[in-house]
Every structure is written in C-alpha cells, then in structure tokens.
Design a protein around this motif. Structure first.
Motif, PDB file in Angstrom:
ATOM      1  N   ASN A  41       0.828  -1.207   0.000  1.00 18.23           N
ATOM      2  CA  ASN A  41       0.000   0.000   0.000  1.00 18.23           C
ATOM      3  C   ASN A  41       0.870   1.268   0.000  1.00 18.23           C
ATOM      4  O   ASN A  41       1.650   1.486   0.921  1.00 18.23           O
ATOM      5  CB  ASN A  41      -0.886  -0.042   1.250  1.00 18.23           C
ATOM      6  CG  ASN A  41      -1.897   1.079   1.288  1.00 18.23           C
ATOM      7  OD1 ASN A  41      -1.761   2.066   0.558  1.00 18.23           O
ATOM      8  ND2 ASN A  41      -2.898   0.929   2.126  1.00 18.23           N
ATOM      9  N   VAL A 101       8.747  -1.683   6.556  1.00 19.07           N
ATOM     10  CA  VAL A 101       7.483  -1.480   5.844  1.00 19.07           C
ATOM     11  C   VAL A 101       7.344  -2.426   4.645  1.00 19.07           C
ATOM     12  O   VAL A 101       6.348  -3.144   4.533  1.00 19.07           O
ATOM     13  CB  VAL A 101       7.333  -0.011   5.376  1.00 19.07           C
ATOM     14  CG1 VAL A 101       5.988   0.187   4.679  1.00 19.07           C
ATOM     15  CG2 VAL A 101       7.460   0.934   6.555  1.00 19.07           C
ATOM     16  N   PRO A 108       7.426  -6.453   5.766  1.00 21.57           N
ATOM     17  CA  PRO A 108       6.160  -6.899   6.369  1.00 21.57           C
ATOM     18  C   PRO A 108       4.950  -6.620   5.479  1.00 21.57           C
ATOM     19  O   PRO A 108       4.011  -7.408   5.459  1.00 21.57           O
ATOM     20  CB  PRO A 108       6.076  -6.119   7.685  1.00 21.57           C
ATOM     21  CG  PRO A 108       7.060  -5.022   7.582  1.00 21.57           C
ATOM     22  CD  PRO A 108       8.108  -5.455   6.606  1.00 21.57           C
ATOM     23  N   GLY A 109       4.998  -5.529   4.729  1.00 22.11           N
ATOM     24  CA  GLY A 109       3.862  -5.207   3.859  1.00 22.11           C
ATOM     25  C   GLY A 109       3.679  -6.224   2.750  1.00 22.11           C
ATOM     26  O   GLY A 109       2.563  -6.479   2.315  1.00 22.11           O
ATOM     27  N   MET A 118      -2.118 -13.800   9.203  1.00 18.22           N
ATOM     28  CA  MET A 118      -3.495 -14.001   9.647  1.00 18.22           C
ATOM     29  C   MET A 118      -3.744 -13.272  10.957  1.00 18.22           C
ATOM     30  O   MET A 118      -4.812 -12.735  11.187  1.00 18.22           O
ATOM     31  CB  MET A 118      -3.813 -15.486   9.747  1.00 18.22           C
ATOM     32  CG  MET A 118      -3.913 -16.096   8.354  1.00 18.22           C
ATOM     33  SD  MET A 118      -4.247 -17.843   8.335  1.00 18.22           S
ATOM     34  CE  MET A 118      -5.928 -17.843   8.881  1.00 18.22           C
ATOM     35  N   ARG A 119      -2.737 -13.256  11.814  1.00 17.59           N
ATOM     36  CA  ARG A 119      -2.851 -12.539  13.077  1.00 17.59           C
ATOM     37  C   ARG A 119      -3.007 -11.038  12.824  1.00 17.59           C
ATOM     38  O   ARG A 119      -3.691 -10.331  13.556  1.00 17.59           O
ATOM     39  CB  ARG A 119      -1.585 -12.817  13.885  1.00 17.59           C
ATOM     40  CG  ARG A 119      -1.611 -12.287  15.267  1.00 17.59           C
ATOM     41  CD  ARG A 119      -0.663 -13.108  16.123  1.00 17.59           C
ATOM     42  NE  ARG A 119      -0.290 -12.339  17.292  1.00 17.59           N
ATOM     43  CZ  ARG A 119       0.965 -11.989  17.554  1.00 17.59           C
ATOM     44  NH1 ARG A 119       1.944 -12.346  16.755  1.00 17.59           N
ATOM     45  NH2 ARG A 119       1.238 -11.284  18.616  1.00 17.59           N
ATOM     46  N   TRP A 120      -2.357 -10.560  11.770  1.00 10.88           N
ATOM     47  CA  TRP A 120      -2.426  -9.135  11.444  1.00 10.88           C
ATOM     48  C   TRP A 120      -3.645  -8.777  10.618  1.00 10.88           C
ATOM     49  O   TRP A 120      -3.825  -7.614  10.239  1.00 10.88           O
ATOM     50  CB  TRP A 120      -1.179  -8.706  10.665  1.00 10.88           C
ATOM     51  CG  TRP A 120       0.097  -9.012  11.345  1.00 10.88           C
ATOM     52  CD1 TRP A 120       0.303  -9.089  12.698  1.00 10.88           C
ATOM     53  CD2 TRP A 120       1.368  -9.286  10.739  1.00 10.88           C
ATOM     54  NE1 TRP A 120       1.612  -9.393  12.955  1.00 10.88           N
ATOM     55  CE2 TRP A 120       2.286  -9.514  11.773  1.00 10.88           C
ATOM     56  CE3 TRP A 120       1.804  -9.350   9.414  1.00 10.88           C
ATOM     57  CZ2 TRP A 120       3.619  -9.814  11.538  1.00 10.88           C
ATOM     58  CZ3 TRP A 120       3.132  -9.644   9.177  1.00 10.88           C
ATOM     59  CH2 TRP A 120       4.033  -9.877  10.231  1.00 10.88           C
ATOM     60  N   GLY A 121      -4.439  -9.789  10.259  1.00  9.97           N
ATOM     61  CA  GLY A 121      -5.625  -9.517   9.450  1.00  9.97           C
ATOM     62  C   GLY A 121      -5.299  -9.183   8.007  1.00  9.97           C
ATOM     63  O   GLY A 121      -6.135  -8.650   7.289  1.00  9.97           O
ATOM     64  N   MET A 122      -4.069  -9.481   7.576  1.00 10.59           N
ATOM     65  CA  MET A 122      -3.708  -9.209   6.182  1.00 10.59           C
ATOM     66  C   MET A 122      -4.147 -10.354   5.284  1.00 10.59           C
ATOM     67  O   MET A 122      -4.140 -10.249   4.073  1.00 10.59           O
ATOM     68  CB  MET A 122      -2.202  -8.990   6.053  1.00 10.59           C
ATOM     69  CG  MET A 122      -1.734  -7.747   6.777  1.00 10.59           C
ATOM     70  SD  MET A 122       0.055  -7.603   6.810  1.00 10.59           S
ATOM     71  CE  MET A 122       0.387  -6.939   5.186  1.00 10.59           C
TER      72      MET A 122
END
Lengths: 254, 283
Positions: free
Chosen positions: B171, B192, B195-196, B273-277
């Motif tokens: 993003n 950024v 992890p992104g 999944m924990r981060w909701g990504m």
C-alpha cells in the motif's frame, strides 16, 4: 514571525486531458497553535495544497516556510493523518504504530513505548494498546493515526479529511475528541475538509478554496467561544457565510 | 498458480486457535471427513490388492507395506534416506529464498532490474526442472550438488514472482506514512516493505517448498546414489520391491504434509493471519 508561511504556491500537472492548474497562487500565514481549516469542494486543490505542505508534492511555483525554513520533501517537523483507515501498519499493534516515528528517531524501546502509551491515552485508546488495527473500528483506527502523528512531537499536524469516511455519529465524537486534543497539546493544525460544519466547529480560521483553478477565495476567522454549539445561531451564521463563499447558498447546502 | 488454491484451502480449517467449542467441533468434523476419505481410498486399494488379480510383489497389501515401513524405520535406513532428502531440499530451498526474495524486491523497486531480469525469468521458469537433470549431471556429476541445484532451480521462480508481486502491491499509503515519520530507505525496506509484502512472500515460500519437494524426489531418482527417498524408490524397481516404493511414498507424502501444515501453516497463522492481512476461508 508566523510559524508557517505559504507564499504564492502553485502546482500544475499534466493529464491526458491537458494541463491542469491544481493550485494557483495560494498565499497565507499561520501562527503557532492555530487551528486552520482548508475548505472547498472536491477538485479545489485543498488536498493538493496539504500534500505540498507535507512535502509529498513539489510545487511548480512559490514556496512554503515552516519556522523560517523552506520545505523540501517530508520531514519530522510535520505529522500527517490521512483519510484512509489503511494508513496504519496492519502488522503492528496500536502501540507499535504509534511508536513507529519514535523508533525512526532512534529512541529506545522502553522510552518510546512509554511515550506511545501516553499518546494513546490522549486519544482514549490506552486499553487497546496491544490490539492490531484490524480489530479496531474505523474511528479507533483514525484515533491511533492521530496519536501516531503526534507521538514524535512535530511542530505541525496535517490532517487530510481524517473523519470523512466515518459515520455521522462517530464523526461528531471524533471532532470533540480532536478539539480536546488540540486544547491539551496546543499543536498547530492544518485540517482539510469539504464539510463546512466541521470547519466551523474546529477552526480558528477557515480558508475557502474554489476549483478551476484551485485558488484561495477567502479567509474567515471563527471567533466563537469553545466548546462550540453546532446548533447555536452564531454557529449557523458562520456556516451560511462559508456556504455563500462556496457559491452554495442556503438553498442547496453542501 | 493452481498451488495458491491448494494451499489457501488448507488454512481454512486450522486457521483459528481460539478455544471456541463450536469452532473446535467444526475442526474435528473436518478431520473426521478427511479421515473418511483417506480411509475409503486405502480400503479400496486393499480390496484390489487382495483380489489376487495382480502379483503380490507388484501390489502388496497394506500390512505388508506397513511392515516394510516399520522395518526400514527401525533399522534407521528410512531415517537416513529422509535426512539426505531433507538436507538437499532445505539447502536448495534456502538458496532459493536467499536469491529469490532479494531479487524479487529489487525487480519491484527498480525498473532497470525488472527490465533486465523479467525476460530471463519468464524464459527459464517454464522449463521443468526435471528436464535439466541429465544436463546438470554432465556438468556437476552425481550426488548432492546436482540435486541441490535442481531443487534451487525449481524453487527460485515462485519465490521471485511472488515477492515481486508482493512488493508492488504494498500500500503506497504505508510508504507515505513511514516517509513522513522519518523512515530512510533502509528502515523503509525492513520495517514497511518486507512486512507489507509478507502475505505474498509467505505464499511464495509455500509454493517454492512444494516445488522443491517435488523436484528433489525426481532429481534423486537419476542424480543421487545410495541415499535419498527418490533414490530408494528408483532403486527398489531393480528387485521388484513395490512395498519399499509405497512405504517411501508414504514418508514423502507425510513429510511434505507436515511441512505444509506445521511450518508454513503456523508461520501464516502467526503473522499475516494474526495481522488480518490474510483471512481464513469462510465455512
């Protein structure tokens, strides 16, 4: 000396349809701790102007001085809050997001987490410090974004329609909260909105912009005592005055 | 790209660690369903094997296969074969990550790197790694080196492609926000961009490992000697030992499954999944 000087700033860019004058000759000053709203319809260049002040865009004419220093590129003297909730880093907790700027500054883990927690308290989210953004509501995410932009103590807070994507009730709460945050911190804030009532509620001074080309049409001080009552006659008068400048008289209110 | 669908479906069932009884019951149901399917397939095999229409040596019964498997486990030979194969696959897979992730990132960040490598990657990717085994044998001989290079070849391309896509899909608002908060190029990269892009990078690792696992067994059949799960299968044909082949196949399937579920599944659950990504599939 004013804190911020916007001097004859212009930005033109090329589109497939030809050259567009996004901003033309914008000029105004800002004092420290002032709350300034940039208001106008979409396409009037208010967000473009904010992005120039933030340093994301380079003006094609004119210059901006903050504390007497010319702006070129982004810097840590400015904090930015965007409209999109997705601005938070999903892989960081609320606390981790708020601590990001401090981490970039090289502040130690313990200290930055302490500061970040204070900032979360300021926006009343200390209980959610360890939550990931996807577990927070839109309003909460925007509050984290505000705390994040304030955490590294920038001189100016730049906000680009931060509450535009929220429902009306949440937006009212957020406006009250922002007014409180501003009162507590005494930050200099530039706030972009197309919502006239929001501008009258928050601002010390409103700058009205109109499109094609994007120009500053009027500067209107709002001296109403705070906290402001959006239903008072004076409040509505100011709203009407702004709408008139925008050419949207009472018959077809924004 | 079919592998995306495969791996994606796996995450649905065990995606949540919550002790919610309803979810746990659903998870048990899924396990039971899987057990029924596999049980039926095994029973069908056993029935065919027991009709006697085929020679026992070619179609051994399940108890025979299990006996062989236990014998090979007990004398340590199956462990050695597995360790050899694991060494080759992990070495090649590791090299694929070391090369594929940085290259994918560079391709996504710098136009000239992309322009240079993209035609090369596009031309090399469709060549089945197995088709290169004889050539690599001529070049590198028989043994670990050739198999590791084959594994590396098979695993690198999904790693490059997924990383490349992942970095391009980061993003831009995150980059803007991080830049405004004073992140330099180095910090931007580690804090950024990586992890992104992680949902894509993890998907790349899964696909990469799957292809590596398929490639190692094939490569070992021709280019390995004495040790390795692929070698033992190929070698067993000399003595008509179908039981050894099938026992080794069971081990190959089990190890592949364990990696897919335990390593990559838990990596995904604990990160994206924990981060909701990335979300688990809806029932």
């Amino acid at each position: 000396m004013p804190l911020i000087e916007v001097k004859d700033v212009s930005l033109a860019y090329d589109t497939p349809a030809g050259r567009v004058q996004g901003v033309l000759g914008a000029t105004f000053n800002m004092e420290e701790s002032e709350f300034l709203c940039l208001v106008g319809p979409s396409g009037c260049g208010k967000s473009t102007l904010l992005n120039i002040i933030a340093g994301f865009l380079t003006p094609t004419g004119g210059e901006i001085l903050i504390g007497g220093k010319k702006v070129s590129g982004h810097g840590m003297d400015r904090g930015v809050v965007f409209q999109d909730f997705a601005q938070l880093f999903p892989w960081r907790t609320a606390l981790g997001n708020v601590a990001f700027g401090l981490e970039m500054k090289g502040i130690g883990k313990e200290e930055r987490e302490e500061i970040a927690l204070q900032q979360l308290k300021l926006v009343k989210l200390e209980k959610f410090a360890n939550s990931y953004p996807h577990h927070l509501s839109g309003g909460m995410q925007q509050r984290v974004a505000i705390a994040r932009a304030l955490a590294y103590n920038p001189a100016v807070l730049l906000m680009d329609e931060p509450f535009a994507a929220l429902d009306a009730m949440t937006r009212d709460d957020m406006q009250r909260l922002l007014a409180d945050v501003w009162k507590t911190t005494g930050k200099t804030i530039i706030y972009v909105t197309h919502n006239v009532a929001e501008a009258v509620y928050l601002a010390d001074r409103v700058i009205v912009m109109t499109p094609h080309p994007g120009t500053v049409k009027a500067e209107i001080p709002i001296t109403l005592p705070r906290p402001r009552d959006p239903l008072s006659v004076e409040f509505l008068d100011h709203q009407k005055q702004l709408l008139n400048y925008l050419g949207q008289g009472t018959s077809k209110a924004a | 790209m079919t592998m995306v669908a495969q791996t994606g479906a796996n995450t649905g069932v065990q995606g949540n660690k919550t002790p919610d009884p309803a979810k746990r019951a659903a998870s048990w149901r899924a396990v039971r369903r899987a057990a029924i399917t596999i049980g039926l397939a095994l029973a069908t095999y056993e029935l065919i094997a027991r009709t006697g229409s085929f020679p026992r040596a070619l179609l051994p019964t399940l108890p025979m296969i299990v006996r062989t498997l236990f014998a090979m486990l007990l004398d340590g030979s199956m462990l050695m074969h597995s360790l050899y194969t694991l060494y080759r696959v992990l070495f090649g897979f590791f090299l694929a990550m070391v090369v594929g992730i940085p290259l994918g990132i560079l391709m996504a960040r710098f136009r000239r790197v992309e322009q240079f490598f993209l035609p090369l990657v596009s031309a090399l990717m469709p060549i089945p790694s197995f088709a290169l085994v004889p050539l690599f044998m001529l070049w590198f001989g028989i043994g670990n080196l050739t198999t590791i290079i084959i594994v590396f070849y098979a695993a690198t391309f999904p790693m490059i492609f997924n990383t490349w896509s992942g970095v391009r899909s980061v993003n831009p608002l995150w980059l803007r926000a991080a830049g405004a908060m004073g992140a330099d190029e180095h910090k931007l990269f580690w804090k950024v961009i990586i992890p992104g892009a992680s949902p894509f990078i993890i998907t790349g690792m899964r696909q990469s490992f799957l292809r590596a696992w398929i490639a190692v067994v094939g490569a070992e059949m021709i280019a390995a000697s004495n040790w390795g799960l692929g070698w033992v299968i190929f070698d067993a044909k000399e003595f008509l030992n179908a039981d050894i082949m099938l026992a080794s196949l069971a081990v190959i399937g089990f190890i592949g499954f364990a990696f897919e579920r335990l390593v990559f599944g838990s990596l995904e659950r604990n990160t994206v999944m924990r981060w909701g990504m990335m979300r688990s599939a809806k029932s």
